[in-house]
Design an enzyme around this catalytic site. Structure first.
Site, PDB file in Angstrom:
ATOM      1  N   SER A  31      36.864 -41.585  67.162  1.00 13.66           N
ATOM      2  CA  SER A  31      36.900 -42.342  65.908  1.00 13.66           C
ATOM      3  C   SER A  31      37.341 -41.488  64.721  1.00 13.66           C
ATOM      4  O   SER A  31      37.974 -41.990  63.788  1.00 13.66           O
ATOM      5  CB  SER A  31      35.516 -42.938  65.634  1.00 13.66           C
ATOM      6  OG  SER A  31      34.564 -41.899  65.484  1.00 13.66           O
ATOM      7  N   GLY A  86      38.613 -34.429  67.821  1.00 11.62           N
ATOM      8  CA  GLY A  86      37.202 -34.518  67.457  1.00 11.62           C
ATOM      9  C   GLY A  86      36.336 -33.743  68.441  1.00 11.62           C
ATOM     10  O   GLY A  86      36.853 -33.038  69.309  1.00 11.62           O
ATOM     11  N   GLY A  99      34.292 -35.353  75.215  1.00 12.16           N
ATOM     12  CA  GLY A  99      34.304 -36.295  76.321  1.00 12.16           C
ATOM     13  C   GLY A  99      33.431 -37.498  76.112  1.00 12.16           C
ATOM     14  O   GLY A  99      33.306 -38.358  76.974  1.00 12.16           O
ATOM     15  N   GLY A 100      32.843 -37.587  74.905  1.00  6.75           N
ATOM     16  CA  GLY A 100      32.035 -38.768  74.589  1.00  6.75           C
ATOM     17  C   GLY A 100      32.852 -40.053  74.750  1.00  6.75           C
ATOM     18  O   GLY A 100      32.330 -41.098  75.097  1.00  6.75           O
ATOM     19  N   GLU A 107      42.716 -34.335  76.747  1.00  2.37           N
ATOM     20  CA  GLU A 107      42.410 -33.575  75.517  1.00  2.37           C
ATOM     21  C   GLU A 107      42.446 -32.083  75.802  1.00  2.37           C
ATOM     22  O   GLU A 107      43.018 -31.295  75.058  1.00  2.37           O
ATOM     23  CB  GLU A 107      41.028 -33.948  74.974  1.00  2.37           C
ATOM     24  CG  GLU A 107      40.960 -35.314  74.337  1.00  2.37           C
ATOM     25  CD  GLU A 107      39.544 -35.699  73.953  1.00  2.37           C
ATOM     26  OE1 GLU A 107      38.582 -35.139  74.525  1.00  2.37           O
ATOM     27  OE2 GLU A 107      39.399 -36.572  73.071  1.00  2.37           O
TER      28      GLU A 107
HETATM   29  O1  DER Z   1      35.701 -37.921  73.577  1.00  2.00           O
HETATM   30  C1  DER Z   1      36.071 -36.997  72.839  1.00  2.00           C
HETATM   31  O2  DER Z   1      36.222 -35.819  73.209  1.00  2.00           O
HETATM   32  C2  DER Z   1      36.286 -37.326  71.402  1.00  2.00           C
HETATM   33  O3  DER Z   1      37.085 -36.364  70.773  1.00  2.00           O
HETATM   34  C3  DER Z   1      34.930 -37.380  70.778  1.00  2.00           C
HETATM   35  O4  DER Z   1      34.216 -36.261  71.182  1.00  2.00           O
HETATM   36  C4  DER Z   1      34.950 -37.412  69.274  1.00  2.00           C
HETATM   37  O5  DER Z   1      34.358 -38.560  68.957  1.00  2.00           O
HETATM   38  P1  DER Z   1      34.206 -39.119  67.468  1.00  2.00           P
HETATM   39  O6  DER Z   1      35.343 -38.536  66.650  1.00  2.00           O
HETATM   40  O7  DER Z   1      34.327 -40.580  67.642  1.00  2.00           O
HETATM   41  O8  DER Z   1      32.879 -38.656  67.006  1.00  2.00           O
END
Ligand code: DER
Length: 233
Positions: A31, A86, A99-100, A107
């Site tokens: 995000s 991110g 990896g969320g 990535e």
């Molecule tokens: O999945 C990921 O690696 C994304 O980069 C994640 O870690 C970042 O998520 P966010 O920017 O929605 O907090």
């Protein structure tokens, strides 16, 4: 909201400081990167920049296309000047859990091809040790037919729990952009040597990649609730 203005502030700062004309730019997933894509599109049109964007997921590709940014690939641009992405958590050594969003494989590939990995994150990602705040576990991308033996091997060697990530908007497990499963390793013991842990896990047959990005990030921009940005190198 304070969280969204934090994400936006970090993203804008990173794009303003690290994007130059004729750059090949890795576009991360999640995000926070959405704000970076917006800012990049704004700069490209205002400054007539010539850039090529390399996606790290279907989501990133859609962002690039949506903003009329030039879409490239590692086939034609195997060296990336800067990758902006991110993170789910950052420790004091700038080691990351990613990896969320289940996009960690591409990535990490794009990040590994970059001369500079710039992380943008809101203040909730700013930890001393991995695991202090992020409790959803370390994501691990695995070949589907091997996920049960991998769960057992990680649990037996390191403890904790290893859960198959189930989908919300689809019946059954999450399937990554690469056709694999994601395991989330929760309640892990915080390690002083994530390199050793990462190497052991990556050597288990069937493991494709982990969400442990060790020694890869060069700089992190933490957006704050008040819209200011804290840099960490
Ligand atoms: O999945 C990921 O690696 C994304 O980069 C994640 O870690 C970042 O998520 P966010 O920017 O929605 O907090």
């Amino acid at each position: 909201s304070p969280l969204e203005s934090a994400k936006q502030a970090a993203a804008f700062k990173a794009v303003d400081k690290h994007v130059q004309n004729n750059y090949v730019i890795g576009i991360g997933s999640g995000s926070t990167i959405v704000y970076a894509a917006e800012r990049l599109a704004e700069r490209v049109s205002k400054e007539k920049l010539n850039v090529v964007c390399i996606p790290t997921s279907f989501q990133a590709k859609q962002l690039i296309v949506k903003h009329d940014l030039r879409l490239g690939s590692l086939d034609t641009h195997p060296t990336v000047d800067v990758c902006i992405d991110g993170a789910d958590e950052v420790d004091v050594n700038l080691d990351l859990i990613k990896g969320g969003g289940a996009c960690l494989l591409q990535e990490k590939i794009v990040a590994s091809c970059a001369n500079n990995l710039v992380i943008i994150a809101d203040y909730t990602k700013d930890s001393v040790k991995l695991g202090d705040q992020y409790k959803k576990g370390i994501p691990i991308e695995v070949i589907p037919m091997s996920y049960v033996p991998i769960q057992n091997k990680i649990r037996n060697r390191f403890g904790g729990d290893v859960n198959l990530r189930m989908a919300v908007a689809k019946a059954g497990p999450v399937i990554t952009d690469n056709g694999n499963f994601i395991l989330d390793w929760v309640n892990f013991k915080q390690s002083d040597d994530w390199n050793q842990v990462n190497t052991f896990i990556r050597m288990i047959p069937g493991v494709v990649e982990t969400g442990l990005f060790i020694g890869m990030a060069r700089i992190v921009y933490f957006g704050q609730a008040d819209g200011t940005v804290k840099e960490q190198i």
